[in-house]
Design a protein around this motif. Structure first.
Motif, mmCIF file in Angstrom:
data_model
loop_
_atom_site.group_PDB
_atom_site.id
_atom_site.type_symbol
_atom_site.label_atom_id
_atom_site.label_comp_id
_atom_site.label_asym_id
_atom_site.label_seq_id
_atom_site.Cartn_x
_atom_site.Cartn_y
_atom_site.Cartn_z
ATOM 1 N N PRO A 1 0.815 -1.232 0.000
ATOM 2 C CA PRO A 1 0.000 0.000 0.000
ATOM 3 C C PRO A 1 0.837 1.265 0.000
ATOM 4 O O PRO A 1 0.400 2.295 -0.514
ATOM 5 N N PHE A 2 2.050 1.223 0.576
ATOM 6 C CA PHE A 2 2.906 2.403 0.554
ATOM 7 C C PHE A 2 3.337 2.744 -0.876
ATOM 8 O O PHE A 2 3.314 3.898 -1.283
ATOM 9 N N ARG A 3 3.724 1.725 -1.616
ATOM 10 C CA ARG A 3 4.131 1.955 -3.009
ATOM 11 C C ARG A 3 2.942 2.477 -3.819
ATOM 12 O O ARG A 3 3.091 3.379 -4.656
ATOM 13 N N LEU A 4 1.779 1.891 -3.576
ATOM 14 C CA LEU A 4 0.581 2.350 -4.292
ATOM 15 C C LEU A 4 0.285 3.804 -3.953
ATOM 16 O O LEU A 4 0.026 4.621 -4.851
ATOM 17 N N ALA A 5 0.329 4.147 -2.663
ATOM 18 C CA ALA A 5 0.012 5.517 -2.245
ATOM 19 C C ALA A 5 0.976 6.519 -2.867
ATOM 20 O O ALA A 5 0.556 7.574 -3.353
ATOM 21 N N LEU A 6 2.263 6.185 -2.867
ATOM 22 C CA LEU A 6 3.249 7.104 -3.439
ATOM 23 C C LEU A 6 3.122 7.187 -4.953
ATOM 24 O O LEU A 6 3.264 8.269 -5.541
ATOM 25 N N GLY A 7 2.864 6.055 -5.586
ATOM 26 C CA GLY A 7 2.704 6.061 -7.040
ATOM 27 C C GLY A 7 1.529 6.920 -7.480
ATOM 28 O O GLY A 7 1.630 7.677 -8.453
ATOM 29 N N LEU A 8 0.437 6.822 -6.738
ATOM 30 C CA LEU A 8 -0.738 7.637 -7.069
ATOM 31 C C LEU A 8 -0.506 9.108 -6.745
ATOM 32 O O LEU A 8 -1.003 9.987 -7.459
ATOM 33 N N LEU A 9 0.257 9.380 -5.681
ATOM 34 C CA LEU A 9 0.592 10.767 -5.359
ATOM 35 C C LEU A 9 1.407 11.386 -6.486
ATOM 36 O O LEU A 9 1.133 12.512 -6.924
ATOM 37 N N ARG B 1 14.338 8.182 -6.623
ATOM 38 C CA ARG B 1 13.637 8.990 -5.619
ATOM 39 C C ARG B 1 12.451 8.235 -5.031
ATOM 40 O O ARG B 1 12.185 8.328 -3.828
ATOM 41 N N LEU B 2 11.746 7.493 -5.891
ATOM 42 C CA LEU B 2 10.600 6.734 -5.388
ATOM 43 C C LEU B 2 11.053 5.673 -4.390
ATOM 44 O O LEU B 2 10.433 5.499 -3.331
ATOM 45 N N GLU B 3 12.141 4.977 -4.703
ATOM 46 C CA GLU B 3 12.634 3.944 -3.791
ATOM 47 C C GLU B 3 13.133 4.559 -2.484
ATOM 48 O O GLU B 3 12.921 3.989 -1.407
ATOM 49 N N CYS B 4 13.780 5.720 -2.556
ATOM 50 C CA CYS B 4 14.218 6.404 -1.337
ATOM 51 C C CYS B 4 13.023 6.817 -0.485
ATOM 52 O O CYS B 4 13.037 6.684 0.742
ATOM 53 N N SER B 5 11.985 7.287 -1.131
ATOM 54 C CA SER B 5 10.773 7.698 -0.410
ATOM 55 C C SER B 5 10.116 6.503 0.265
ATOM 56 O O SER B 5 9.653 6.593 1.405
#
Length: 205
Positions: free
Chosen positions: A95-103, A191-195
Motif C-alpha cells: 500500500p505504501f508503493r501504491l500511495a506514493l505512485g498515485l501521489l 527517488r521513489l525507492e528512497c521515499s
C-alpha cells in the motif's frame, strides 16, 4: 405533434448556468496550463469558452474570482480522483508503493499544472496569494484526511504524522516542478525507492 420521447428536453436555467460556469472553469484551466497566469486574460478565457465577457461577469465579479474557483475546482477534483484510484487498487501487496505512485501521478496530472501556475504566480502577486491561502489550507486538510483514512494505525502511532505527510507531498510537488525542465526516469525511480524506504523506516519506528 412532436413525439415527446424524441424531443430534446429544454435545460433549466440552473442547468444552463452550471454549464456556462463549467465552460468558463475549463477554459480558464486550459489557458493557465497552455499560456500561463499572466496571459490568461478575460478575453482569452471567453474566447476559449465561447462565452461573452458579459456572460463571464454574470457569474464571476473579477478575473481573480474565476481563477480562485479554478484552483478550488482542480484541487478537489484531483483529491477525489486520488481517493477513487486508491480505493479501486487497494488490494495491492504494497500500500505504501501504491500511495506514493498515485501521489506522483496526481502531482504530474495535466490539470495540476493549473494549480502550480497559480501557486507560483502567488509568490509575487499579493492579492492572488491572499485569495489562495484558504484554498491551499483546504487542500492540505483534505490531503491529510485521506492519508489518515488510508493509514489509520500509522496516524494513531505517530503524533507527527501530519508533518510527515506534508513532507512527502511537498517532495513530490517539488519533483513535479523540477520535471518541467528535467526528464530523468532513472532519477525518478531512485527517488521513489528512497521515499519508500523513508516511509517504511517511519512505520517501523
Amino acid at each position: 405533434m412532436p413525439d415527446n420521447a424524441t424531443t430534446p428536453l429544454r435545460r433549466t436555467q440552473q442547468e444552463r448556468r452550471e454549464a456556462t460556469i463549467r465552460k468558463l472553469l475549463d477554459a480558464a484551466r486550459e489557458s493557465l496550463i497552455e499560456v500561463g497566469y499572466a496571459n490568461t486574460s478575460i478575453q482569452q478565457i471567453c474566447h476559449r469558452a465561447g462565452v461573452s465577457q458579459g456572460g463571464l461577469f454574470r457569474h464571476f465579479k473579477t478575473r481573480l474570482d474565476l481563477l480562485i474557483e479554478v484552483a478550488d475546482d482542480v484541487s478537489n477534483a484531483l483529491i477525489d480522483h486520488y481517493d477513487r484510484r486508491f480505493q479501486a487498487l487497494n488490494q495491492e501487496d504494497d500500500p505504501f508503493r501504491l500511495a506514493l505512485g498515485l501521489l506522483r501521478e496526481n502531482c504530474r496530472a495535466r490539470d495540476n499544472e493549473a494549480w502550480f501556475e497559480l501557486i507560483l504566480a502567488a509568490r509575487t502577486d499579493t492579492t492572488l496569494r491572499t485569495a489562495m491561502v484558504p484554498i491551499w489550507r483546504h487542500n492540505r486538510e483534505r490531503t491529510l484526511e485521506r492519508a489518515i483514512s488510508m493509514f489509520p494505525a500509522l496516524a494513531q502511532k505517530h503524533p507527527d504524522f501530519p508533518a510527515f505527510v506534508n513532507c512527502i507531498v511537498n517532495q513530490f510537488h517539488g519533483e513535479t516542478i523540477n520535471g518541467f525542465i528535467e526528464n530523468n526516469e532513472a532519477a525518478d525511480r531512485e527517488r521513489l525507492e528512497c521515499s519508500l524506504a523513508m516511509i517504511r523506516q517511519y512505520a517501523e519506528r
